[in-house]
Design a protein around this motif. Structure first.
Motif, PDB file in Angstrom:
ATOM      1  N   VAL A 172       0.830  -1.202   0.000  1.00 32.96           N
ATOM      2  CA  VAL A 172       0.000   0.000   0.000  1.00 32.96           C
ATOM      3  C   VAL A 172       0.864   1.252   0.000  1.00 32.96           C
ATOM      4  O   VAL A 172       1.904   1.298   0.677  1.00 32.96           O
ATOM      5  CB  VAL A 172      -0.936   0.011   1.238  1.00 32.96           C
ATOM      6  N   LYS A 173       0.452   2.234  -0.792  1.00 31.49           N
ATOM      7  CA  LYS A 173       1.064   3.559  -0.739  1.00 31.49           C
ATOM      8  C   LYS A 173       0.103   4.485  -0.013  1.00 31.49           C
ATOM      9  O   LYS A 173      -1.065   4.580  -0.376  1.00 31.49           O
ATOM     10  CB  LYS A 173       1.344   4.089  -2.151  1.00 31.49           C
ATOM     11  N   THR A 174       0.579   5.175   1.027  1.00 32.30           N
ATOM     12  CA  THR A 174      -0.286   6.029   1.830  1.00 32.30           C
ATOM     13  C   THR A 174       0.526   7.159   2.453  1.00 32.30           C
ATOM     14  O   THR A 174       1.763   7.091   2.506  1.00 32.30           O
ATOM     15  CB  THR A 174      -0.980   5.196   2.938  1.00 32.30           C
ATOM     16  N   VAL A 175      -0.154   8.176   2.933  1.00 31.70           N
ATOM     17  CA  VAL A 175       0.522   9.247   3.667  1.00 31.70           C
ATOM     18  C   VAL A 175       0.826   8.737   5.066  1.00 31.70           C
ATOM     19  O   VAL A 175      -0.015   8.090   5.711  1.00 31.70           O
ATOM     20  CB  VAL A 175      -0.369  10.511   3.739  1.00 31.70           C
ATOM     21  N   ALA A 176       2.012   9.009   5.548  1.00 30.63           N
ATOM     22  CA  ALA A 176       2.433   8.496   6.855  1.00 30.63           C
ATOM     23  C   ALA A 176       1.536   9.037   7.968  1.00 30.63           C
ATOM     24  O   ALA A 176       1.335  10.250   8.070  1.00 30.63           O
ATOM     25  CB  ALA A 176       3.879   8.886   7.124  1.00 30.63           C
ATOM     26  N   PRO A 177       0.989   8.161   8.809  1.00 33.78           N
ATOM     27  CA  PRO A 177       0.215   8.630   9.961  1.00 33.78           C
ATOM     28  C   PRO A 177       1.137   9.264  11.002  1.00 33.78           C
ATOM     29  O   PRO A 177       2.339   8.957  11.060  1.00 33.78           O
ATOM     30  CB  PRO A 177      -0.428   7.351  10.497  1.00 33.78           C
ATOM     31  N   ALA A 178       0.582  10.143  11.823  1.00 35.49           N
ATOM     32  CA  ALA A 178       1.389  10.890  12.793  1.00 35.49           C
ATOM     33  C   ALA A 178       2.177   9.979  13.728  1.00 35.49           C
ATOM     34  O   ALA A 178       3.307  10.291  14.111  1.00 35.49           O
ATOM     35  CB  ALA A 178       0.481  11.818  13.604  1.00 35.49           C
ATOM     36  N   LEU A 179       1.601   8.833  14.099  1.00 36.16           N
ATOM     37  CA  LEU A 179       2.257   7.947  15.075  1.00 36.16           C
ATOM     38  C   LEU A 179       3.548   7.329  14.536  1.00 36.16           C
ATOM     39  O   LEU A 179       4.338   6.767  15.292  1.00 36.16           O
ATOM     40  CB  LEU A 179       1.300   6.856  15.526  1.00 36.16           C
ATOM     41  N   ALA A 180       3.761   7.418  13.195  1.00 28.13           N
ATOM     42  CA  ALA A 180       4.975   6.843  12.607  1.00 28.13           C
ATOM     43  C   ALA A 180       6.001   7.917  12.266  1.00 28.13           C
ATOM     44  O   ALA A 180       7.019   7.618  11.647  1.00 28.13           O
ATOM     45  CB  ALA A 180       4.619   6.055  11.354  1.00 28.13           C
ATOM     46  N   THR A 181       5.759   9.157  12.670  1.00 30.04           N
ATOM     47  CA  THR A 181       6.651  10.254  12.299  1.00 30.04           C
ATOM     48  C   THR A 181       7.465  10.749  13.499  1.00 30.04           C
ATOM     49  O   THR A 181       7.111  10.520  14.650  1.00 30.04           O
ATOM     50  CB  THR A 181       5.841  11.443  11.731  1.00 30.04           C
ATOM     51  N   GLY A 182       8.570  11.406  13.172  1.00 30.92           N
ATOM     52  CA  GLY A 182       9.359  12.074  14.204  1.00 30.92           C
ATOM     53  C   GLY A 182      10.401  11.238  14.894  1.00 30.92           C
ATOM     54  O   GLY A 182      11.264  11.769  15.594  1.00 30.92           O
ATOM     55  N   VAL A 183      10.351   9.919  14.717  1.00 30.11           N
ATOM     56  CA  VAL A 183      11.352   9.035  15.338  1.00 30.11           C
ATOM     57  C   VAL A 183      11.799   8.006  14.314  1.00 30.11           C
ATOM     58  O   VAL A 183      11.075   7.733  13.356  1.00 30.11           O
ATOM     59  CB  VAL A 183      10.782   8.311  16.587  1.00 30.11           C
ATOM     60  N   PRO A 184      12.983   7.414  14.477  1.00 26.69           N
ATOM     61  CA  PRO A 184      13.409   6.365  13.552  1.00 26.69           C
ATOM     62  C   PRO A 184      12.404   5.222  13.516  1.00 26.69           C
ATOM     63  O   PRO A 184      11.773   4.905  14.537  1.00 26.69           O
ATOM     64  CB  PRO A 184      14.752   5.906  14.126  1.00 26.69           C
ATOM     65  N   LEU A 185      12.230   4.616  12.366  1.00 24.68           N
ATOM     66  CA  LEU A 185      11.256   3.536  12.226  1.00 24.68           C
ATOM     67  C   LEU A 185      11.523   2.409  13.208  1.00 24.68           C
ATOM     68  O   LEU A 185      10.594   1.757  13.689  1.00 24.68           O
ATOM     69  CB  LEU A 185      11.274   2.993  10.791  1.00 24.68           C
ATOM     70  N   GLY A 186      12.793   2.177  13.515  1.00 24.96           N
ATOM     71  CA  GLY A 186      13.127   1.128  14.468  1.00 24.96           C
ATOM     72  C   GLY A 186      12.579   1.392  15.853  1.00 24.96           C
ATOM     73  O   GLY A 186      12.358   0.454  16.638  1.00 24.96           O
ATOM     74  N   GLN A 187      12.345   2.663  16.177  1.00 27.29           N
ATOM     75  CA  GLN A 187      11.803   3.024  17.482  1.00 27.29           C
ATOM     76  C   GLN A 187      10.290   3.217  17.460  1.00 27.29           C
ATOM     77  O   GLN A 187       9.655   3.231  18.518  1.00 27.29           O
ATOM     78  CB  GLN A 187      12.461   4.319  17.975  1.00 27.29           C
ATOM     79  N   SER A 188       9.729   3.384  16.293  1.00 25.01           N
ATOM     80  CA  SER A 188       8.279   3.645  16.199  1.00 25.01           C
ATOM     81  C   SER A 188       7.442   2.410  16.490  1.00 25.01           C
ATOM     82  O   SER A 188       6.248   2.518  16.762  1.00 25.01           O
ATOM     83  CB  SER A 188       7.936   4.169  14.808  1.00 25.01           C
ATOM     84  N   GLN A 189       8.056   1.223  16.412  1.00 19.35           N
ATOM     85  CA  GLN A 189       7.392  -0.053  16.695  1.00 19.35           C
ATOM     86  C   GLN A 189       6.186  -0.295  15.786  1.00 19.35           C
ATOM     87  O   GLN A 189       5.220  -0.952  16.163  1.00 19.35           O
ATOM     88  CB  GLN A 189       6.954  -0.117  18.171  1.00 19.35           C
ATOM     89  N   VAL A 190       6.280   0.237  14.573  1.00 15.75           N
ATOM     90  CA  VAL A 190       5.194   0.045  13.618  1.00 15.75           C
ATOM     91  C   VAL A 190       4.965  -1.434  13.335  1.00 15.75           C
ATOM     92  O   VAL A 190       3.826  -1.904  13.285  1.00 15.75           O
ATOM     93  CB  VAL A 190       5.505   0.803  12.298  1.00 15.75           C
ATOM     94  N   ARG A 191       6.075  -2.186  13.188  1.00 14.48           N
ATOM     95  CA  ARG A 191       5.928  -3.608  12.862  1.00 14.48           C
ATOM     96  C   ARG A 191       5.308  -4.392  14.007  1.00 14.48           C
ATOM     97  O   ARG A 191       4.390  -5.204  13.809  1.00 14.48           O
ATOM     98  CB  ARG A 191       7.286  -4.202  12.501  1.00 14.48           C
ATOM     99  N   SER A 192       5.773  -4.167  15.223  1.00 12.62           N
ATOM    100  CA  SER A 192       5.257  -4.936  16.358  1.00 12.62           C
ATOM    101  C   SER A 192       3.834  -4.526  16.745  1.00 12.62           C
ATOM    102  O   SER A 192       3.039  -5.359  17.169  1.00 12.62           O
ATOM    103  CB  SER A 192       6.189  -4.787  17.565  1.00 12.62           C
ATOM    104  N   LYS A 193       3.514  -3.253  16.591  1.00  5.75           N
ATOM    105  CA  LYS A 193       2.182  -2.773  16.985  1.00  5.75           C
ATOM    106  C   LYS A 193       1.112  -3.027  15.928  1.00  5.75           C
ATOM    107  O   LYS A 193      -0.038  -3.329  16.259  1.00  5.75           O
ATOM    108  CB  LYS A 193       2.237  -1.275  17.285  1.00  5.75           C
ATOM    109  N   PHE A 194       1.502  -2.882  14.651  1.00  2.00           N
ATOM    110  CA  PHE A 194       0.493  -2.942  13.587  1.00  2.00           C
ATOM    111  C   PHE A 194       0.701  -4.079  12.599  1.00  2.00           C
ATOM    112  O   PHE A 194      -0.124  -4.289  11.706  1.00  2.00           O
ATOM    113  CB  PHE A 194       0.460  -1.608  12.831  1.00  2.00           C
ATOM    114  N   GLY A 195       1.806  -4.823  12.713  1.00  2.00           N
ATOM    115  CA  GLY A 195       2.031  -5.960  11.837  1.00  2.00           C
ATOM    116  C   GLY A 195       2.342  -5.588  10.404  1.00  2.00           C
ATOM    117  O   GLY A 195       2.103  -6.373   9.487  1.00  2.00           O
ATOM    118  N   VAL A 196       2.890  -4.382  10.200  1.00  2.00           N
ATOM    119  CA  VAL A 196       3.251  -3.948   8.846  1.00  2.00           C
ATOM    120  C   VAL A 196       4.714  -3.521   8.822  1.00  2.00           C
ATOM    121  O   VAL A 196       5.301  -3.231   9.867  1.00  2.00           O
ATOM    122  CB  VAL A 196       2.359  -2.779   8.366  1.00  2.00           C
ATOM    123  N   THR A 197       5.277  -3.476   7.608  1.00  2.00           N
ATOM    124  CA  THR A 197       6.658  -3.053   7.433  1.00  2.00           C
ATOM    125  C   THR A 197       6.715  -1.898   6.439  1.00  2.00           C
ATOM    126  O   THR A 197       6.150  -1.994   5.341  1.00  2.00           O
ATOM    127  CB  THR A 197       7.525  -4.208   6.901  1.00  2.00           C
TER     128      THR A 197
END
Length: 239
Positions: A172-197
């Motif tokens: 999927v191509k999408t605009v980044a949600p606020a919760l994934a911004t401002g910190v390195p992706l490794g710290q945002s825990q996007v994969r562990s919290k939402f199951g996406v990469t």
């Protein structure tokens, strides 16, 4: 019937392994020059492939004779016609026939019997696709169904683009949600919290680039996300 299909598949695997060592054969036969077939053939030509376009309609063949490498009027439900045109020597063929299911099945069968290593076939319904798969066709596409499904995702969600690779896996191509911004992706825990990469990122005025654990996504960035369909759908809704 089962032993016949098994024999076809065995010969197909052998032919594919033999052709793998011959380098990139950029020849393809496109059978059926309707909207789907002609569009596909033109794009393959643009990418530098040699395209043999075949159709029973002389008007269509004449229309595309100047834009394709070769074009010929032929009834490819006749296996002998395919042999005379040398299609059995091609490593790739596309059955782009429209609404004539019987012709689609007969042509696909002829290609399988000719041991063409890579056969793509257009299906107009899931039932048609299942028949082609049972015959042994390597790649079955349902362009109308897949496009309708893709557009539905774009209309009903916040996605800029949607591609489904399997029954339950999507990109999927999408605009980044606020919760994934401002910190390195490794710290945002996007994969562990939402199951996406997050696999790619595009900043305004810049090209797409690969995303890493150190990438810091900024507000307004466009990102490419992959994962289970339900997971990427839910993540895109956070935008």
């Amino acid at each position: 019937m089962a032993s016949y299909l098994h024999s076809l598949r065995h010969r197909r695997r052998k032919r594919r392994s033999e052709s793998a060592g011959r380098g990139g054969d950029q020849r393809v036969a496109v059978i059926g020059l309707g909207r789907f077939g002609s569009s596909l053939a033109s794009e393959l030509m643009r990418r530098g492939w040699d395209v043999l376009g075949l159709d029973t309609d002389a008007r269509l063949v004449q229309k595309y004779s100047d834009t394709l490498t070769h074009a010929a009027v032929a009834d490819c439900t006749d296996g002998e016609a395919l042999r005379q045109l040398g299609v059995n020597e091609f490593t790739s063929a596309v059955v782009a026939i429209g609404t004539d299911i019987e012709a689609s099945i007969l042509v696909s069968t002829n290609l399988l019997e000719a041991d063409v290593p890579n056969i793509w076939a257009k299906a107009i319904s899931r039932q048609h696709g299942q028949i082609l798969e049972r015959l042994g066709v390597h790649h079955v596409v349902l362009p109308e169904h897949e496009m309708g499904e893709r557009v539905a995702h774009l209309v009903t969600g916040r996605m800029l683009d949607f591609i489904q690779f399997d029954d339950d896996y999507a990109l999927v191509k999408t605009v980044a949600p606020a919760l994934a911004t401002g910190v390195p992706l490794g710290q945002s825990q996007v994969r562990s919290k939402f199951g996406v990469t997050v696999v790619g990122i595009k900043r305004s005025g810049e090209d797409f680039t690969y995303a890493t654990a150190e990438t810091v996504v900024q507000r307004g960035d466009v990102i490419i996300v992959t994962g289970r369909t339900h997971a990427v759908e839910a993540f895109a809704e956070l935008s």
